[in-house]
Write a protein that holds these residues in place. Structure first.
Motif, PDB file in Angstrom:
ATOM      1  N   ALA A  67       0.810  -1.217   0.000  1.00 24.19           N
ATOM      2  CA  ALA A  67       0.000   0.000   0.000  1.00 24.19           C
ATOM      3  C   ALA A  67       0.840   1.262   0.000  1.00 24.19           C
ATOM      4  O   ALA A  67       0.328   2.351  -0.256  1.00 24.19           O
ATOM      5  N   PHE A  76      -6.305  -0.466  -4.574  1.00 24.14           N
ATOM      6  CA  PHE A  76      -5.043  -1.008  -5.074  1.00 24.14           C
ATOM      7  C   PHE A  76      -4.967  -0.941  -6.596  1.00 24.14           C
ATOM      8  O   PHE A  76      -3.886  -0.753  -7.154  1.00 24.14           O
ATOM      9  N   ASN A  82      -3.839   2.473  -7.450  1.00 22.90           N
ATOM     10  CA  ASN A  82      -2.832   2.842  -6.458  1.00 22.90           C
ATOM     11  C   ASN A  82      -1.951   3.989  -6.918  1.00 22.90           C
ATOM     12  O   ASN A  82      -1.711   4.949  -6.180  1.00 22.90           O
ATOM     13  N   GLY A  99      -3.897   7.062  -1.307  1.00 20.94           N
ATOM     14  CA  GLY A  99      -4.240   5.653  -1.434  1.00 20.94           C
ATOM     15  C   GLY A  99      -3.708   4.826  -0.280  1.00 20.94           C
ATOM     16  O   GLY A  99      -4.347   3.861   0.157  1.00 20.94           O
ATOM     17  N   SER A 158      -6.249   2.796   2.033  1.00 20.47           N
ATOM     18  CA  SER A 158      -6.155   1.335   2.109  1.00 20.47           C
ATOM     19  C   SER A 158      -6.159   0.855   3.552  1.00 20.47           C
ATOM     20  O   SER A 158      -6.799  -0.151   3.882  1.00 20.47           O
ATOM     21  N   ASN A 213      -0.059  -7.167  -7.606  1.00 23.69           N
ATOM     22  CA  ASN A 213      -1.057  -6.222  -7.108  1.00 23.69           C
ATOM     23  C   ASN A 213      -2.223  -7.020  -6.523  1.00 23.69           C
ATOM     24  O   ASN A 213      -2.813  -7.857  -7.210  1.00 23.69           O
TER      25      ASN A 213
END
Length: 477
Positions: A278, A335, A338, A345, A349, A426
């Motif tokens: 993240a 994500f 991202n 982000g 997250s 990812n």
């Protein structure tokens, strides 16, 4: 004869639920020990995977073997045996002189975890009054979350980059709650239902008089005896194969399937890695974020304990699963985009992971263990609960083993996340997959999650025998 003590049931449940704390501690403690184990023994990731997986293999063995023994030897005796195994496993883990020795020690700990994961909720369910059963059984899951958080904090307390052998103290801490469980259970009674089934009527009546209000003792005795009279001499496994037993089996295996396949242990086991993906800078920051996950997990399990006997199992299930679906979909999108979201982000997250953990902890996390302790008839309650526990450990192992494989398989080209020199893929696709499973859990739950709030264990059995549908259990006629 000892007199009725209104607060005794809370003491009994709290001591027995220490098995849940050990469950959480001994599954979570490995995470902080891994870097030091690798340095001390000079071992690679594959060996660490074997050591980590040993606990899950042991848990499968414990759940498989323990069910029948719990019905034969009694719930209390099996919990006492598991406490001894916890002590042996923790001491052996801390004394391990080689990776192989540590693997066997963790295997032994896994057996205790597998046994306690069904024996403790079962013990509490059978000894608790119907009006308090949900909250008291949910104490088990609450103590699991306490154990996970305690393992994270213990790892941080003993972590010492100047001493690679600091992992030994991390494991030895587990001896303390194991001794508390053992000593405490020495003073607790066996469940009245098991005693009466074994024709130890005087002992069973004595226990009922201690845990039930005086005006309810005769009524409970009659209900338990009626349930025993309905049982025949058919062996337990054949009893489980009877047509009327299909529903509780589907419920036990199904709820544990969805409990694991919404992806919870990908966050519990791999949260530092997820937070690095993240955008968190450095392992220490990611570990502290993981500690926050443990805190959220604990706090919202407390919320579940408070509400489970107030608003019921079905409402909590659907509220929590709805939140899980929303959190996972948004986390997947977070994500996926991202790079466009940038620093925002990262914080979004972590908020979504916290929301996901909160929704799990308030619903299917504790409800899984509670419901499998309620839906089986007395004759096979130990065996049936162990099947639910066996299922959860098998599903846990599959989810844990496949997470990074799913991440890489479902990574959209061009969205890969790189930390240092490592391409991590990812997790957007993985979280989307778990969201689809959670949607399926909502549909399945409509048909199969029973409302057991305030319904006695004997009434639940009668309902299955009459061919009742799970979604209609607990509804007023």
């Amino acid at each position: 004869m000892k007199k009725y003590n209104k607060s005794l049931i809370y003491v009994i449940a709290a001591i027995a639920a220490m098995g849940g704390l050990l469950f959480g501690f001994d599954t979570g403690v490995i995470s902080g020990a891994i870097p030091y184990l690798q340095q001390y023994f000079n071992i690679g990731d594959s060996t660490i995977e074997t050591i980590t997986t040993a606990v899950l293999v042991g848990a499968i063995l414990g759940a498989f073997v323990g069910g029948r023994l719990t019905d034969l030897w009694g719930r209390r005796r099996i919990i006492l045996i598991s406490a001894v195994i916890f002590v042996v496993g923790a001491v052996w883990s801390g004394m391990a002189s080689s990776p192989e020795a540590l693997m066997y020690a963790r295997l032994i700990l896994g057996v205790a975890i597998g046994v306690s994961s069904f024996a403790v909720p079962l013990y509490i369910a059978e000894i608790a009054p119907s009006s308090k059963r949900g909250a008291l059984v949910s104490l088990f899951q609450l103590l699991v979350t306490v154990g996970i958080l305690a393992s994270y904090m213990s790892d941080l307390a003993f972590a010492d980059d100047a001493n690679a052998e600091c992992w030994r103290m991390m494991f030895w801490v587990g001896v303390i709650p194991a001794l508390v469980l053992f000593v405490g259970m020495l003073f607790l009674p066996e469940t009245p239902r098991w005693l009466l089934q074994r024709k130890r009527d005087k002992e069973g009546l004595d226990v009922l008089r201690r845990i039930e209000a005086p005006e309810m003792v005769d009524h409970e005795m009659e209900r338990i005896r009626t349930e025993i009279a309905l049982s025949d001499d058919v062996p337990g496994w054949r009893e489980l194969l009877k047509p009327w037993m299909r529903t509780p089996l589907i419920i036990a295996i199904g709820i544990m399937f969805f409990q694991q396949f919404v992806g919870i242990n990908t966050v519990i086991y791999y949260s530092p890695k997820i937070f690095l993906m993240a955008g968190f800078d450095g392992t220490i920051a990611a570990i502290w974020a993981s500690v926050a996950v443990g805190v959220i997990n604990l706090l919202f399990t407390v919320v579940s304990v408070y509400f489970v006997d107030r608003i019921g199992r079905r409402k909590l299930y659907f509220i929590g699963l709805g939140g899980i679906v929303a959190s996972l979909i948004l986390l997947s999108l977070c994500f996926l985009f991202n790079s466009a979201l940038g620093d925002a982000g990262k914080w979004l997250s972590i908020v979504l992971v916290f929301a996901y953990i909160a929704c799990f902890a308030v619903s299917i996390g504790p409800l899984g263990w509670l419901i499998i302790s309620e839906v089986f008839p007395m004759k096979v309650r130990g065996l049936g609960s162990s099947i639910g526990s066996l299922a959860v450990w098998i599903f846990n192992a599959i989810v844990t083993f496949t997470f990074f494989k799913i991440v890489r398989a479902l990574t959209i080209p061009g969205t890969d996340i790189t930390v240092g020199s490592e391409n991590l893929g990812n997790p957007a696709g993985a979280f989307a997959f778990y969201a689809l499973v959670a949607i399926a859990a909502l549909v399945w739950g409509y048909f199969y999650i029973p409302e057991t709030k305030g319904v006695s264990l004997e009434e639940i059995e009668q309902f299955w025998r009459s061919g009742g549908k799970p979604r209609l259990l607990g509804k007023k006629k």
